[in-house]
Design an enzyme around this catalytic site. Structure first.
Site, PDB file in Angstrom:
ATOM      1  CE  LYS A 113       6.200  -9.263  -3.115  1.00 18.45           C
ATOM      2  NZ  LYS A 113       7.648  -8.563  -3.158  1.00 18.45           N
TER       3      LYS A 113
HETATM    4  C1  PLP Z   1       5.063  -6.168   2.156  1.00 18.73           C
HETATM    5  C2  PLP Z   1       5.037  -5.563   0.949  1.00 18.73           C
HETATM    6  N1  PLP Z   1       3.992  -4.602   0.602  1.00 18.73           N
HETATM    7  C3  PLP Z   1       3.652  -4.133  -0.605  1.00 18.73           C
HETATM    8  C4  PLP Z   1       4.608  -4.403  -1.642  1.00 18.73           C
HETATM    9  C5  PLP Z   1       4.258  -3.528  -2.992  1.00 18.73           C
HETATM   10  O1  PLP Z   1       4.084  -4.562  -4.010  1.00 18.73           O
HETATM   11  P1  PLP Z   1       4.039  -3.997  -5.427  1.00 18.73           P
HETATM   12  O2  PLP Z   1       5.614  -4.001  -5.932  1.00 18.73           O
HETATM   13  O3  PLP Z   1       3.385  -4.952  -6.336  1.00 18.73           O
HETATM   14  O4  PLP Z   1       3.391  -2.759  -5.411  1.00 18.73           O
HETATM   15  C6  PLP Z   1       5.665  -5.112  -1.347  1.00 18.73           C
HETATM   16  C7  PLP Z   1       6.690  -5.453  -2.797  1.00 18.73           C
HETATM   17  O5  PLP Z   1       7.779  -6.069  -2.642  1.00 18.73           O
HETATM   18  C8  PLP Z   1       5.974  -5.714  -0.193  1.00 18.73           C
HETATM   19  O6  PLP Z   1       6.930  -6.515   0.057  1.00 18.73           O
END
Ligand code: PLP
Length: 404
Positions: free
Chosen positions: A202
């Protein structure tokens, strides 16, 4: 860096010479000396769990995003889950989520006890639209979760209008969109809650981590308790020098706290957020210019007054101008030494969601269209000029070779 002196015009897949011999990993973050020093300091301090560095990260994130309250958690998935619970989602409720997103947007709804109902996307922005959200709303809908896909903010005015008329909550999934703004206001501050991700790929990473932004002080306070087993606030301080405190479980909670070691990385990533965005904007312009004549549809530009967070450089292959499938192109680019990503195969096409909710191909034509054509190439401040030129050379070589 080891690179081949010359590259043949045939892809490595077909026996040609690869563009580079050292594989360029997709989404590799740029970790500075400051992060390393801060992690070492946290480790040496002995306070490695949730503590003062998490508080610093929260304070600085709030000041960057400009909302009212923030709660640091262990992931964006946790942030979405807690936000949906705070939005009042209970079993029997429906929550509108994009068909074109990462599965976590939908799985968080299930964790909260709700039922995800999918909204189709726009073919060029990959975002949901006010119309696709409206079409998915029923009398059982409790909330909608727009995802600011690839870093391009959704049309929040129109979506808030639809949500307001339906009297439903809005939880913005800002996993891709830390820097994105509309009229100078940050994505994540338009709805009731904004959920951010600090996963390794990210725009700001804390290795793993997430953050909720909300204007609701009471909900934020409840989340601070829920993120650590439902224990009374500041239970983490019980081992500090301020005297032992008994903790009390006030509610059923989760193990969603962020650690100080993670925050140590996040603090310095965040302090570099503007500079890193500039680097990605420069790479983006270079890709746009280099890829213009290839058989692809370039990423949609942001509209007036909108700042794109430049998280994913995602384009769509044009199957009418190519003689092979997306996956053959994907493999060929990987064989050239360049890591790529697919963002995403639409959630309704995944077996678990397809089977559990009786979904069939053809129900989300735009998300399916994107799923079959989409490809993302590296876009992080880790890339140097030569890396960027290697990406361009590999993509150009493969697409020209497979052009009709
Ligand atoms: C659009 C979206 N929502 C939620 C997430 C979940 O993030 P995390 O891995 O921090 O839980 C991601 C992760 O890549 C994502 O791309």
């Amino acid at each position: 860096m080891a690179r081949s002196a010359s590259s043949s015009s045939r892809p490595a897949l077909e026996g040609g010479t690869p563009t580079r011999t050292e594989f360029l990993v997709f989404g590799k973050p740029r970790i500075g000396e400051e992060e390393i020093q801060e992690v070492a300091a946290a480790l040496r301090s002995g306070w490695i769990g949730t503590g003062p560095r998490v508080q610093t990260f929260e304070r600085e994130f709030l000041s960057y995003i400009g909302g009212s309250h923030v709660v640091a958690v262990s992931s964006c998935t946790a942030a979405l889950h807690l936000s949906l619970l705070a939005a009042g989602v209970v079993p029997g409720d429906e929550v509108v989520v994009p068909a074109m997103t990462f599965v976590a947007t939908a799985s968080a709804v299930l964790h909260a006890g709700g039922t995800p109902v999918f909204a189709d996307c726009d073919r060029s922005t990959f975002n949901v639209t006010a119309a696709s959200v409206a079409a998915a709303i029923t009398p059982r809908t409790r909330a909608v979760v727009p995802v600011h896909f690839a870093g391009l903010p959704c049309p929040m005015d129109a979506i808030l209008g639809v949500a307001g008329r339906a009297k439903i909550r809005v939880v913005e999934d800002c996993a891709h969109c830390i820097e994105g703004t509309i009229g100078g206001r940050h994505a994540g501050t338009f709805g009731d809650f904004g959920a951010f991700s600090f996963y390794p790929t990210k725009n700001v990473t804390s290795i793993e981590g997430g953050m909720v932004v909300t204007g609701n002080a009471e909900a934020a306070e409840r989340m601070r308790i829920s993120r650590l087993h439902g224990l009374s606030r500041d239970a983490w301080k019980r081992f500090g020098g301020e005297g032992y405190r008994h903790y009390q479980a006030e509610t059923l909670g989760y193990k969603y706290n962020m650690t100080d070691v993670q925050a140590a990385v996040g603090i310095h990533q965040l302090r570099r957020v503007a500079r890193n965005l500039e680097v990605r904007e420069r790479i983006w312009r270079r890709y746009d210019e280099a890829f213009r004549s290839l058989p692809i549809a370039l990423p949609a530009p942001p509209g007036n007054g909108v700042r794109h967070a430049r998280h994913l450089y995602t384009f769509l292959l044009d199957p009418d101008r190519l003689r092979v499938s997306r996956d053959t192109v994907l493999e060929a680019i990987q064989k050239e030494g360049i890591g790529v990503g697919v963002h995403y195969i639409a959630v309704p096409l995944h077996p678990y969601y397809r089977d559990r909710f009786g979904l069939r191909e053809g129900m989300f034509p735009n998300a399916e269209y994107v799923s079959a054509r989409t490809l993302s190439v590296p876009l992080t401040p880790y890339l140097d000029d030569q890396d960027v030129e290697d990406v361009i050379a590999a993509v150009t070589k493969v697409l020209l070779y497979y052009s009709r």
